[in-house]
Motif scaffolding. Structure first.
Motif, PDB file in Angstrom:
ATOM      1  N   VAL A   8       0.634   6.684   7.615  1.00  0.00           N
ATOM      2  CA  VAL A   8       1.041   5.842   6.495  1.00  0.00           C
ATOM      3  C   VAL A   8       2.162   6.486   5.695  1.00  0.00           C
ATOM      4  N   LYS A   9       2.894   5.634   5.017  1.00  0.00           N
ATOM      5  CA  LYS A   9       3.837   6.061   3.984  1.00  0.00           C
ATOM      6  C   LYS A   9       4.089   4.863   3.076  1.00  0.00           C
ATOM      7  N   ASP A  10       3.715   5.009   1.810  1.00  0.00           N
ATOM      8  CA  ASP A  10       3.946   3.967   0.797  1.00  0.00           C
ATOM      9  C   ASP A  10       3.406   2.605   1.244  1.00  0.00           C
ATOM     10  N   GLU A  11       2.139   2.577   1.553  1.00  0.00           N
ATOM     11  CA  GLU A  11       1.478   1.362   2.045  1.00  0.00           C
ATOM     12  C   GLU A  11       0.483   0.792   1.029  1.00  0.00           C
ATOM     13  N   ALA A  12       0.670   1.101  -0.258  1.00  0.00           N
ATOM     14  CA  ALA A  12      -0.303   0.683  -1.268  1.00  0.00           C
ATOM     15  C   ALA A  12      -0.491  -0.830  -1.322  1.00  0.00           C
ATOM     16  N   ALA A  13       0.530  -1.587  -0.973  1.00  0.00           N
ATOM     17  CA  ALA A  13       0.456  -3.040  -1.096  1.00  0.00           C
ATOM     18  C   ALA A  13      -0.526  -3.663  -0.103  1.00  0.00           C
ATOM     19  N   THR A  14      -0.735  -3.013   1.055  1.00  0.00           N
ATOM     20  CA  THR A  14      -1.534  -3.650   2.104  1.00  0.00           C
ATOM     21  C   THR A  14      -2.691  -2.797   2.625  1.00  0.00           C
ATOM     22  N   LEU A  15      -2.724  -1.515   2.296  1.00  0.00           N
ATOM     23  CA  LEU A  15      -3.685  -0.604   2.924  1.00  0.00           C
ATOM     24  C   LEU A  15      -5.133  -1.000   2.663  1.00  0.00           C
ATOM     25  N   ALA A  16      -5.464  -1.386   1.454  1.00  0.00           N
ATOM     26  CA  ALA A  16      -6.855  -1.725   1.140  1.00  0.00           C
ATOM     27  C   ALA A  16      -7.347  -2.881   2.000  1.00  0.00           C
ATOM     28  N   ARG A  17      -6.489  -3.845   2.222  1.00  0.00           N
ATOM     29  CA  ARG A  17      -6.874  -4.988   3.058  1.00  0.00           C
ATOM     30  C   ARG A  17      -7.205  -4.521   4.475  1.00  0.00           C
ATOM     31  N   THR A  18      -6.403  -3.609   5.006  1.00  0.00           N
ATOM     32  CA  THR A  18      -6.658  -3.083   6.349  1.00  0.00           C
ATOM     33  C   THR A  18      -7.986  -2.335   6.389  1.00  0.00           C
ATOM     34  N   LEU A  19      -8.192  -1.429   5.446  1.00  0.00           N
ATOM     35  CA  LEU A  19      -9.389  -0.596   5.454  1.00  0.00           C
ATOM     36  C   LEU A  19     -10.659  -1.406   5.231  1.00  0.00           C
ATOM     37  N   ALA A  20     -10.539  -2.486   4.498  1.00  0.00           N
ATOM     38  CA  ALA A  20     -11.718  -3.325   4.260  1.00  0.00           C
ATOM     39  C   ALA A  20     -12.245  -3.931   5.566  1.00  0.00           C
ATOM     40  N   THR A  21     -11.354  -4.153   6.531  1.00  0.00           N
ATOM     41  CA  THR A  21     -11.786  -4.803   7.772  1.00  0.00           C
ATOM     42  C   THR A  21     -12.508  -3.857   8.726  1.00  0.00           C
ATOM     43  N   VAL A  22     -12.492  -2.557   8.448  1.00  0.00           N
ATOM     44  CA  VAL A  22     -13.184  -1.608   9.340  1.00  0.00           C
ATOM     45  C   VAL A  22     -14.431  -1.017   8.693  1.00  0.00           C
ATOM     46  N   GLN A  23     -14.776  -1.478   7.503  1.00  0.00           N
ATOM     47  CA  GLN A  23     -15.980  -0.972   6.847  1.00  0.00           C
ATOM     48  C   GLN A  23     -17.211  -1.319   7.675  1.00  0.00           C
ATOM     49  N   ASP A  38       3.589   6.312  -3.709  1.00  0.00           N
ATOM     50  CA  ASP A  38       2.852   5.297  -4.458  1.00  0.00           C
ATOM     51  C   ASP A  38       1.356   5.649  -4.432  1.00  0.00           C
ATOM     52  N   ASP A  39       0.493   4.663  -4.533  1.00  0.00           N
ATOM     53  CA  ASP A  39      -0.949   4.916  -4.600  1.00  0.00           C
ATOM     54  C   ASP A  39      -1.632   4.921  -3.230  1.00  0.00           C
ATOM     55  N   THR A  40      -0.864   5.057  -2.159  1.00  0.00           N
ATOM     56  CA  THR A  40      -1.434   5.008  -0.809  1.00  0.00           C
ATOM     57  C   THR A  40      -2.576   5.997  -0.632  1.00  0.00           C
ATOM     58  N   VAL A  41      -2.361   7.259  -0.998  1.00  0.00           N
ATOM     59  CA  VAL A  41      -3.370   8.299  -0.773  1.00  0.00           C
ATOM     60  C   VAL A  41      -4.639   7.999  -1.569  1.00  0.00           C
ATOM     61  N   ALA A  42      -4.479   7.601  -2.814  1.00  0.00           N
ATOM     62  CA  ALA A  42      -5.641   7.309  -3.652  1.00  0.00           C
ATOM     63  C   ALA A  42      -6.443   6.138  -3.084  1.00  0.00           C
ATOM     64  N   ILE A  43      -5.750   5.126  -2.585  1.00  0.00           N
ATOM     65  CA  ILE A  43      -6.441   3.976  -2.000  1.00  0.00           C
ATOM     66  C   ILE A  43      -7.219   4.415  -0.763  1.00  0.00           C
ATOM     67  N   ALA A  44      -6.583   5.201   0.090  1.00  0.00           N
ATOM     68  CA  ALA A  44      -7.265   5.683   1.293  1.00  0.00           C
ATOM     69  C   ALA A  44      -8.491   6.518   0.937  1.00  0.00           C
TER      70      ALA A  44
END
Length: 410
Positions: A8-23, A38-44
């Motif tokens: 990843v790099k600067d994926e804060a806009a979409t990362l949460a949506r991706t990670l939600a699908t693998v929970q 951006d907030d990519t690392v914190a979201i991950a």
């Protein structure tokens, strides 16, 4: 256990949506960050991801392999931050992880899965097939700095042990938004891809896979003269897999649009390849359009109907079928096809416009005006000049002023 591996790099806009699908699907999340601000690392981290920093070296395979180095599961699932995993496929992956067979293939014999990905912003050729789930083995690594895959290393393992199977899942497994033209331009993906692939091919001039991918990029950016030598060189090679060969012929057909006979030959060669039908949609649609332009209307209809049989929900196929029926003078059939296209894509201005034309020709004036009005409204939001031109064109048809006024066109 399944390990999700991401770069990843600067994926804060979409990362949460991706990670939600693998929970509940994966047992660990490995995220290799290549310099986010951006907030990519914190979201991950909020999803329990293990974060590993990696200095970007203009090499996607190197970054992917770094993620594999930190994985501990038996299986690896690879996703990008602009993709989502569909729930039906998640269930298949879980079953495989639990040792259940895939059809008549024992879980212990499965080496990798090819996943069908739907490109949400590619209406004409919306499907790609990619190897995104595989056993975590030291021999399986990514190759090539751009359009990186594990396919070469997977094929090498299969050559060593005949029991290993690569399974292609038939249904759509992933949704992808990263090929939206606005996103591509915003992130400079074209220039980055071109530079990276040109550099790699300077050292590996006979890599048919990457010759195809670079040529496709040239075709997409209206540089057919640059694409053709690459496509010709790749097609001279004999050890090319069916999917790459399909794409090579398809891209060469597009590059030779000014030479219809040559393009037709390549479309036919592409369609003859043994690849899943959904991957052939682009060839069916474009070859059908070529035949329509040459007046071969029956042949065009056959090609559009084959596309619809492979993917009934492809709006552009129904639209083109309608346009071809209209060219034959079969207005009722044209209307039915346009209406189906609109049912699939209500904001399809060309379909509304041509539906209006067909209804006008049948004397269905109020219905025609409603279709024209809808087309104009859609165009006004995306192409005001076309909206104004269509509005003037409708007025010039000689429709009674009272009806035009009622439709808001006068």
């Amino acid at each position: 256990m399944i390990s999700l591996c991401m770069i990843v790099k600067d994926e804060a806009a979409t990362l949460a949506r991706t990670l939600a699908t693998v929970q509940g699907v994966v047992g660990e999340i490995v995220v290799v960050d290549t310099g986010s601000t951006d907030d990519t690392v914190a979201i991950a981290q909020s999803y329990g991801a293990k974060i590993h920093s990696f200095d970007w070296a203009n090499d996607f395979a190197a970054a992917r392999n770094e993620s594999l180095r930190h994985a501990t599961g038996e299986w690896v699932l690879v996703l990008d931050a602009d993709e989502v995993l569909l729930s039906e496929t998640a269930q298949v992956l879980q079953s495989l992880d639990q040792g259940q067979p895939l059809g008549d293939i024992a879980a212990g014999d499965v080496l990798a899965l090819n996943l069908l990905r739907l490109e949400l912003s590619a209406p004409q050729a919306p499907y790609t097939l990619i190897t995104r789930c595989f056993r975590r083995l030291p021999e399986i690594t990514f190759n090539r700095p751009y359009h990186e895959t594990v396919d070469d290393s997977v094929a090498a393992l299969q050559a060593q042990d005949a029991r290993w199977q690569v399974i292609t899942l038939g249904e759509v497994a992933l949704h992808h938004t990263g090929y939206d033209p606005a996103i591509v331009v915003q992130r400079g993906k074209f220039d980055r891809a071109r530079t990276t692939m040109e550099g790699y091919l300077a050292e590996h001039p006979d890599d048919g896979y990457l010759l195809n991918k670079l040529a496709a990029l040239y075709v997409e950016s209206d540089q057919s003269a640059a694409a053709l030598p690459l496509l010709n060189r790749a097609l001279e090679q004999t050890e090319t897999d069916d999917l790459t060969r399909y794409e090579l012929h398809y891209h060469r057909a597009l590059a030779q649009a000014d030479h219809p006979d040559k393009a037709a030959s390549d479309y036919e060669a592409a369609l003859a390849q043994a690849v899943p039908p959904r991957l052939k949609l682009g060839a069916w649609i474009n070859y059908g359009s070529l035949k329509k332009a040459q007046g071969e209307l029956e042949g065009a209809i056959d090609l559009f109907e084959q596309a619809i049989a492979a993917e009934p929900n492809l709006a552009i196929a129904h639209y083109n079928l309608g346009a071809t029926h209209r060219a034959r003078g079969y207005l009722d059939e044209a209307i039915a096809a346009y209406e189906r296209a609109i049912a699939l894509d209500p904001n399809y201005p060309e379909a509304h416009q041509n539906l209006g034309v067909a209804r006008f020709k049948l004397g269905q004036l109020p219905e025609a005006l409603r279709s024209f009005r809808r087309a104009i409204d859609i165009y006004e939001a995306v192409d005001p000049a076309t909206a104004a031109s269509l509005s003037q064109g409708v007025i010039a048809l000689g429709i009674p002023p009272a009806l035009l006024t009622q439709a808001g066109l006068m």
